[in-house]
Design a protein around this motif. Structure first.
Motif, PDB file in Angstrom:
ATOM      1  N   GLY A 100      -6.056  -1.903  19.279  1.00  0.00           N
ATOM      2  CA  GLY A 100      -7.278  -2.501  19.304  1.00  0.00           C
ATOM      3  C   GLY A 100      -8.624  -1.918  19.656  1.00  0.00           C
ATOM      4  O   GLY A 100      -9.666  -2.452  19.492  1.00  0.00           O
ATOM      5  N   THR A 101      -8.402  -0.731  19.970  1.00  0.00           N
ATOM      6  CA  THR A 101      -9.415   0.216  20.037  1.00  0.00           C
ATOM      7  C   THR A 101      -9.763   0.954  18.835  1.00  0.00           C
ATOM      8  O   THR A 101      -9.170   0.946  17.901  1.00  0.00           O
ATOM      9  CB  THR A 101      -9.163   1.177  21.495  1.00  0.00           C
ATOM     10  N   TYR A 102     -10.904   1.811  19.115  1.00  0.00           N
ATOM     11  CA  TYR A 102     -11.425   2.359  17.814  1.00  0.00           C
ATOM     12  C   TYR A 102     -11.496   3.970  17.904  1.00  0.00           C
ATOM     13  O   TYR A 102     -11.844   4.352  19.124  1.00  0.00           O
ATOM     14  CB  TYR A 102     -12.669   1.835  17.390  1.00  0.00           C
ATOM     15  N   GLU A 103     -11.206   4.788  17.085  1.00  0.00           N
ATOM     16  CA  GLU A 103     -11.293   6.190  16.950  1.00  0.00           C
ATOM     17  C   GLU A 103     -12.179   6.550  15.959  1.00  0.00           C
ATOM     18  O   GLU A 103     -12.297   5.752  14.853  1.00  0.00           O
ATOM     19  CB  GLU A 103     -10.111   6.753  16.925  1.00  0.00           C
ATOM     20  N   ALA A 104     -13.229   7.504  16.012  1.00  0.00           N
ATOM     21  CA  ALA A 104     -14.149   7.973  15.188  1.00  0.00           C
ATOM     22  C   ALA A 104     -13.294   8.652  14.013  1.00  0.00           C
ATOM     23  O   ALA A 104     -12.409   9.378  14.002  1.00  0.00           O
ATOM     24  CB  ALA A 104     -15.116   8.982  15.646  1.00  0.00           C
ATOM     25  N   ILE A 105     -13.864   8.222  12.797  1.00  0.00           N
ATOM     26  CA  ILE A 105     -13.273   9.160  11.554  1.00  0.00           C
ATOM     27  C   ILE A 105     -14.507   9.599  10.713  1.00  0.00           C
ATOM     28  O   ILE A 105     -15.753   9.190  10.811  1.00  0.00           O
ATOM     29  CB  ILE A 105     -12.466   7.884  10.723  1.00  0.00           C
ATOM     30  N   ASP A 106     -14.126  10.690   9.925  1.00  0.00           N
ATOM     31  CA  ASP A 106     -15.121  11.508   8.947  1.00  0.00           C
ATOM     32  C   ASP A 106     -15.363  10.813   7.703  1.00  0.00           C
ATOM     33  O   ASP A 106     -16.117  11.446   6.998  1.00  0.00           O
ATOM     34  CB  ASP A 106     -14.722  12.953   9.073  1.00  0.00           C
ATOM     35  N   PHE A 153     -18.439   6.401  11.835  1.00  0.00           N
ATOM     36  CA  PHE A 153     -17.537   5.391  11.266  1.00  0.00           C
ATOM     37  C   PHE A 153     -16.229   5.263  12.338  1.00  0.00           C
ATOM     38  O   PHE A 153     -15.828   6.295  12.898  1.00  0.00           O
ATOM     39  CB  PHE A 153     -16.983   5.800  10.017  1.00  0.00           C
ATOM     40  N   TRP A 154     -15.830   4.100  12.601  1.00  0.00           N
ATOM     41  CA  TRP A 154     -14.785   4.023  13.319  1.00  0.00           C
ATOM     42  C   TRP A 154     -13.510   3.078  12.659  1.00  0.00           C
ATOM     43  O   TRP A 154     -13.603   2.302  12.284  1.00  0.00           O
ATOM     44  CB  TRP A 154     -15.171   3.219  14.724  1.00  0.00           C
ATOM     45  N   ARG A 155     -12.368   3.638  12.989  1.00  0.00           N
ATOM     46  CA  ARG A 155     -10.963   3.174  12.632  1.00  0.00           C
ATOM     47  C   ARG A 155     -10.318   2.483  13.823  1.00  0.00           C
ATOM     48  O   ARG A 155     -10.118   3.134  14.840  1.00  0.00           O
ATOM     49  CB  ARG A 155     -10.234   4.116  11.994  1.00  0.00           C
TER      50      ARG A 155
END
Length: 233
Positions: free
Chosen positions: A179-185, A172-174
């Motif tokens: 405008g870039t994404y970071e992984a989320i749990d 999952f990515w937020r």
């Protein structure tokens, strides 16, 4: 313009994991050229077009790819409905922004919560007056979703799911402010749901078949997902 054709099934993948889906990448494609190609293809589910930074990916999907995409869509609907979250699906609708010169069709896209109310019914997409989807889903069977992720970020999509069946991986990515994404749990739109939940259900569906899996899905949401204290927004 230059063009390269790439089959992206890794050469070291097991034989039963190979996928016939392919994609063609065209470089130095102008916005008007992309729009003309997109409109010529119209509302057909295949091929998918992903346009960003004057690069156009033309993706031809396979049954394996689309099978997983359908299961993911059914999972979202079941969880949203079971947790009392409004939803509207937009399927593989085309999202384009001329000012950003980007365009994409997701494998599955959804509006959740207030945006679902705004987009309820058979409403055509117009990003000049409507929000982007709240959730986009990318199945990475025959191609990477890296280019699509760039587009979703520029369109302002707050959450993207990526599923790589060759590596048995769901992420999952937020979207961040840049405008870039970071992984989320945990999912932002479906807060009780984790990547491990989704992967478990996809493996189960693959093992027992879509029909039997779907018949069990609402019970799983009721017994496992809905009781979690963090399922509410």
């Amino acid at each position: 313009m230059a063009a390269t054709t790439t089959t992206t099934t890794p050469s070291n993948a097991p034989a039963n994991a190979a996928d016939p889906g392919q994609f063609v990448e065209l470089v130095d494609i102008g916005w008007d050229q992309y729009v003309a190609i997109s409109e010529a293809i119209g509302e057909r589910p295949n091929p998918r077009l992903i346009y960003c930074d004057r690069r156009l990916e033309i993706v031809v999907t396979s049954r394996r790819h689309d099978w997983f995409a359908e299961r993911l869509g059914q999972l979202v609907v079941a969880v949203a409905s079971g947790c009392g979250i409004r939803w509207e699906d937009a399927g593989t609708a085309t999202y384009r922004r001329a000012d950003e010169e980007v365009g994409v069709e997701g494998d599955k896209t959804f509006y959740l919560g207030p945006h679902a109310e705004q987009m309820k019914g058979a409403v055509d997409i117009d990003l000049d007056s409507q929000p982007p989807p709240d959730l986009a889903i990318e199945v990475e069977v025959s191609h990477s979703a890296n280019q699509a992720l760039k587009v979703w970020g520029r369109l302002g999509v707050p959450e993207v799911w990526r599923f790589d069946p060759l590596r048995d991986r769901v992420t999952f990515w937020r979207r961040k402010d840049d405008g870039t994404y970071e992984a989320i749990d945990r999912s932002r739109g479906l807060p009780a749901l984790t990547p491990a939940d989704v992967l478990e259900q996809l493996k189960l569906a693959d093992a027992i078949g879509a029909g039997e899996w779907f018949a069990r899905l609402n019970d799983w949401v009721r017994d496992v997902i809905r009781p979690r204290p963090d399922q509410a927004r």
